[in-house]
Write a protein that holds these residues in place. Structure first.
Motif, mmCIF file in Angstrom:
data_model
loop_
_atom_site.group_PDB
_atom_site.id
_atom_site.type_symbol
_atom_site.label_atom_id
_atom_site.label_comp_id
_atom_site.label_asym_id
_atom_site.label_seq_id
_atom_site.Cartn_x
_atom_site.Cartn_y
_atom_site.Cartn_z
ATOM 1 N N ILE A 1 0.825 -1.199 0.000
ATOM 2 C CA ILE A 1 0.000 0.000 0.000
ATOM 3 C C ILE A 1 0.864 1.255 0.000
ATOM 4 N N GLY A 2 0.291 2.334 -0.510
ATOM 5 C CA GLY A 2 0.853 3.659 -0.346
ATOM 6 C C GLY A 2 -0.081 4.440 0.559
ATOM 7 N N ALA A 3 0.381 5.544 1.091
ATOM 8 C CA ALA A 3 -0.475 6.335 1.976
ATOM 9 C C ALA A 3 0.013 7.767 2.020
ATOM 10 N N SER A 4 -0.926 8.673 2.255
ATOM 11 C CA SER A 4 -0.567 10.077 2.464
ATOM 12 C C SER A 4 -0.941 10.542 3.862
ATOM 13 N N ARG A 5 -1.651 9.678 4.602
ATOM 14 C CA ARG A 5 -1.983 10.008 5.986
ATOM 15 C C ARG A 5 -2.218 8.723 6.768
ATOM 16 N N VAL A 6 -2.103 8.840 8.076
ATOM 17 C CA VAL A 6 -2.208 7.691 8.975
ATOM 18 C C VAL A 6 -3.538 6.972 8.810
ATOM 19 N N GLU A 7 -4.613 7.716 8.638
ATOM 20 C CA GLU A 7 -5.943 7.112 8.580
ATOM 21 C C GLU A 7 -6.084 6.140 7.413
ATOM 22 N N GLN A 8 -5.385 6.395 6.310
ATOM 23 C CA GLN A 8 -5.448 5.480 5.178
ATOM 24 C C GLN A 8 -4.829 4.134 5.531
ATOM 25 N N ILE A 9 -3.745 4.153 6.266
ATOM 26 C CA ILE A 9 -3.108 2.902 6.690
ATOM 27 C C ILE A 9 -4.051 2.123 7.602
ATOM 28 N N GLU A 10 -4.683 2.821 8.522
ATOM 29 C CA GLU A 10 -5.608 2.171 9.446
ATOM 30 C C GLU A 10 -6.777 1.540 8.704
ATOM 31 N N ASP A 11 -7.289 2.219 7.687
ATOM 32 C CA ASP A 11 -8.388 1.650 6.903
ATOM 33 C C ASP A 11 -7.920 0.456 6.090
ATOM 34 N N ASN A 12 -6.741 0.573 5.476
ATOM 35 C CA ASN A 12 -6.236 -0.519 4.642
ATOM 36 C C ASN A 12 -6.030 -1.795 5.440
ATOM 37 N N ILE A 13 -5.585 -1.672 6.676
ATOM 38 C CA ILE A 13 -5.366 -2.830 7.536
ATOM 39 C C ILE A 13 -6.669 -3.593 7.770
#
Length: 332
Positions: A296-308
């Motif tokens: 995954i790529g991300a521009s903010r922490v919340e995207q990582i949390e959703d992707n998980i």
């Protein structure tokens, strides 16, 4: 303040064995292709890396030219490693690559022994590490003998500068040939990094079979199709999005009205599954256990949390898979 990672970071992450090796990778890995370079806000990049590790993401994927500017993602990751993650180096899988344009002159790209090994030395210096866990050749070189490039990867391992080697963007035939050479050299290919998503299924036309036969793992990049398989474009094309700007990887021509309609239908299915569109798209790439990890790529922490949260529901019914296939196959 000293960073202390979450104590339960390994409790919810899923780890998959990489091919026939002994190495396990997290089902979700973090790529530093965009949003971690010198043009980005360092503290945001740092927060994303720390949060990823808190969530059990142990694999951080880089390349010599990641930024922008080229090299700056490795430099920033080196700072983060020194500030926060150095005590946990043996819990991390760090990867980098050589092959795309990096410096002027005839040795700054492609696959010569000179280029590949010089690039690795530069990457180690930028990150401030003695070795990387995985060193990739980033793309096939049509002019350099494959034996020369693969012998450079073998040398990287034998010199202690890499633990494993991998390939990226190689065809099925090229992967089989490269794997054969590496086996003869005594440094088997660990992993292949191809693009793969609901909208881009080229690896299903032979590459997956080669990886299975050769015992090579896979980590797929662009599983969200440049952000199309997320909530970013559900209402159209935002002016501040990648497609709304000058990106060469995704632009307005890629997101037609017909493509937007498909994205909206896929989102409706994701909602029925209790997932965001991004989470469902990631789960789809991992659905049959043939893909080791989704990058995954991300521009903010919340995207990582959703992707998980993709890991909360990796199972698809045959009906759901057919619905996805029907939507994607529809003419545009």
């Amino acid at each position: 303040m000293t960073y202390t990672p979450a104590s339960g970071r390994y409790e919810t992450m899923k780890y998959n064995r990489t091919g026939r090796s002994g190495l396990k990778l997290p089902a979700i890995s973090l790529g530093l292709w965009h949003n971690f370079g010198g043009n980005d806000r360092y503290e945001n990049s740092r927060a994303m890396v720390r949060r990823a590790f808190d969530l059990g993401i142990t694999h951080f994927d880089l390349a010599n030219n990641y930024g922008p500017p080229p090299g700056s993602a490795e430099e920033n990751f080196g700072r983060i490693l020194k500030q926060d993650l150095a005590p946990y180096r043996d819990e991390l899988i760090l990867s980098t690559k050589a092959g795309y344009y990096m410096w002027p002159g005839p040795y700054g790209e492609w696959g010569s022994r000179k280029s590949v090994l010089s690039s690795l030395d530069q990457s180690l210096k930028r990150m401030g590490v003695d070795y990387v866990d995985i060193f990739y050749h980033h793309r096939p070189d049509p002019d350099t003998p494959l034996e020369e490039t693969m012998s450079a990867l073998d040398h990287a391992v034998r010199s202690g500068k890499a633990l494993y080697v991998g390939l990226s963007n190689y065809s099925a035939e090229g992967t089989r040939e490269a794997s054969s050479i590496l086996k003869q050299l005594g440094t088997p290919c660990l992993i292949h990094q191809p693009s793969y998503s609901m909208f881009n299924r080229w690896i299903e036309d032979g590459l997956q079979e080669v990886l299975d036969e050769e015992g090579i793992g896979s980590i797929v990049f662009s599983p969200l199709a440049g952000g199309m398989l997320s909530d970013r474009y559900l209402g159209g094309i935002p002016a501040d999005s990648r497609a709304g700007g000058p990106s060469v990887f995704l632009n307005k021509e890629h997101i037609t009205e017909a493509r937007l309609a498909k994205i909206q239908e896929l989102n409706e299915l994701a909602q029925q599954r209790g997932q965001s569109l991004a989470s469902m798209a990631l789960a789809w790439t991992l659905r049959r256990g043939r893909v080791t990890s989704a990058l995954i790529g991300a521009s903010r922490v919340e995207q990582i949390e959703d992707n998980i949260r993709a890991l909360d529901n990796l199972d698809f019914s045959e009906k759901e898979l057919q619905v996805i296939d029907d939507i994607v196959a529809r003419a545009e």
